[in-house]
Design a protein around this motif. Sequence first.
Motif, PDB file in Angstrom:
ATOM      1  N   ALA A  89      13.339   0.880   4.558  1.00 45.05           N
ATOM      2  CA  ALA A  89      11.983   1.455   4.533  1.00 45.05           C
ATOM      3  C   ALA A  89      11.337   1.237   3.156  1.00 45.05           C
ATOM      4  O   ALA A  89      10.167   0.842   3.061  1.00 45.05           O
ATOM      5  CB  ALA A  89      12.032   2.945   4.867  1.00 45.05           C
ATOM      6  N   LEU A  90      12.123   1.462   2.100  1.00 39.71           N
ATOM      7  CA  LEU A  90      11.573   1.310   0.740  1.00 39.71           C
ATOM      8  C   LEU A  90      11.173  -0.144   0.479  1.00 39.71           C
ATOM      9  O   LEU A  90      10.120  -0.408  -0.117  1.00 39.71           O
ATOM     10  CB  LEU A  90      12.590   1.768  -0.319  1.00 39.71           C
ATOM     11  N   ASN A  91      11.989  -1.113   0.960  1.00 39.38           N
ATOM     12  CA  ASN A  91      11.671  -2.536   0.767  1.00 39.38           C
ATOM     13  C   ASN A  91      10.361  -2.918   1.448  1.00 39.38           C
ATOM     14  O   ASN A  91       9.538  -3.641   0.885  1.00 39.38           O
ATOM     15  CB  ASN A  91      12.803  -3.418   1.317  1.00 39.38           C
ATOM     16  N   ILE A  92      10.186  -2.440   2.661  1.00 30.09           N
ATOM     17  CA  ILE A  92       8.947  -2.741   3.392  1.00 30.09           C
ATOM     18  C   ILE A  92       7.736  -2.223   2.611  1.00 30.09           C
ATOM     19  O   ILE A  92       6.742  -2.929   2.413  1.00 30.09           O
ATOM     20  CB  ILE A  92       8.990  -2.135   4.820  1.00 30.09           C
TER      21      ILE A  92
ATOM     22  N   GLY B  91      21.214   2.361   3.964  1.00 29.24           N
ATOM     23  CA  GLY B  91      20.620   1.079   4.359  1.00 29.24           C
ATOM     24  C   GLY B  91      19.261   1.276   5.020  1.00 29.24           C
ATOM     25  O   GLY B  91      18.307   0.524   4.779  1.00 29.24           O
ATOM     26  N   LEU B  92      19.185   2.301   5.840  1.00 34.48           N
ATOM     27  CA  LEU B  92      17.935   2.639   6.524  1.00 34.48           C
ATOM     28  C   LEU B  92      16.850   3.006   5.507  1.00 34.48           C
ATOM     29  O   LEU B  92      15.709   2.533   5.575  1.00 34.48           O
ATOM     30  CB  LEU B  92      18.218   3.813   7.470  1.00 34.48           C
ATOM     31  N   LYS B  93      17.254   3.806   4.535  1.00 32.08           N
ATOM     32  CA  LYS B  93      16.318   4.214   3.469  1.00 32.08           C
ATOM     33  C   LYS B  93      15.840   2.989   2.678  1.00 32.08           C
ATOM     34  O   LYS B  93      14.637   2.802   2.468  1.00 32.08           O
ATOM     35  CB  LYS B  93      17.029   5.200   2.533  1.00 32.08           C
ATOM     36  N   THR B  94      16.811   2.138   2.296  1.00 35.12           N
ATOM     37  CA  THR B  94      16.450   0.945   1.510  1.00 35.12           C
ATOM     38  C   THR B  94      15.535   0.038   2.307  1.00 35.12           C
ATOM     39  O   THR B  94      14.593  -0.546   1.754  1.00 35.12           O
ATOM     40  CB  THR B  94      17.735   0.179   1.103  1.00 35.12           C
TER      41      THR B  94
END
Length: 332
Positions: A217-220, A212-215
């Motif tokens: 960051a990727l979304n931002i 979730g943390l990775k996603t």
Amino acid sequence: MNILAIETSCDETAVAVVNGRKVLSNIVASQIDLHRLYGGVVPEMASRAHIESISQLTRQALGTAMLSFDDIQAVAVTYAPGLIGALLTGVSFAKGIALAKGLPIVGVNHIKAHVAANYIEHSELEPPFLALVVSGGHSHLMGVSDYTKFTVIGQTRDDAAGEAFDKVARVLGLPYPGGVALDVLASGGDAQAFEFPRAVVDGFLYDFSFSGLKTSALNIIHNLKQKGEEVPSEDIAASFREAVADVLSSRCVAAAKAHGFNKVVLAGGVAANSRLRELLAQRTLDNSLKLYIPSLSLCGDNAAMVGCQGYFEMLSGNTSDMTLNACATAHF
Ligand code: KG4
Ligand code: ZN
């Protein structure tokens, strides 16, 4: 006892000679340049590259140690976990040497080997302790009651910490494996600029979840790019690194206290992360826990740590034979 050690679980071909905790030679041939072209490890290419270099590296490791095969008393090899084809090259090569020279062979768990890097670094270190092993493929909190006895106290439910670092780094345009580059980039950023989630696994206090943390960051990053706005790479890297280091260090300290350990050992490729080292040092100190960290050269994959763990496995009578097989997953 001189042990010839072999490590081929992922994208480093490594051969070492150790005598107990003492390293006589430690040769690592990285395949990073090969895999960088594809943005990640290509398993089939990794296996081929291991085969191409392992004989030469073994000669080099013996030469540096100023020893011959006749001076070797055992062969240690990583048999799990890792890429199955890559592991098989090392296991087959080690079995060949053991058979030809009539030597005992010992199969070593890669995660246990990462912990053993600390025995090399800290001659006084002895179990029991809590180990935080964080790498490209694993994120484990392990209770180490003896050199060979490990209990899983917590682990990631999805991405490993290093995997998450590498994916965010890739989207930020950093070359594979991006963990180190992201760490460097983060040093110039504001760690409070973005508030990334710290996921908790319901009912499992010491487990991790980094997907979730990775996603997030990727979304931002994707949203900013879509809007044609500038991506504040340094701030994103710093805030992301802070979230990972915060989760790992806080759960590690909580697990150590809850399970009655007064020593904490950090290990694995992500143990090289500067913020994780700093935050864990601060939090263990605040909680009167003694912290052991390997130097940067022993954090990543190497065979000296395999040889050292192999030594302790041999002392415990855990030798293998010609039926030793590679295994992609970890067993403790
Ligand atoms: O232990 P290792 O060499 O291989 C595995 O067993 O997986 O760990 C490699 C991982 C990669 O994901 C790499 O990006 C990460 O460790 N890594 C770092 C840093 N140095 C290496 N991650 C964050 N910060 C670093 N300084
Ligand atoms: Zn590793």
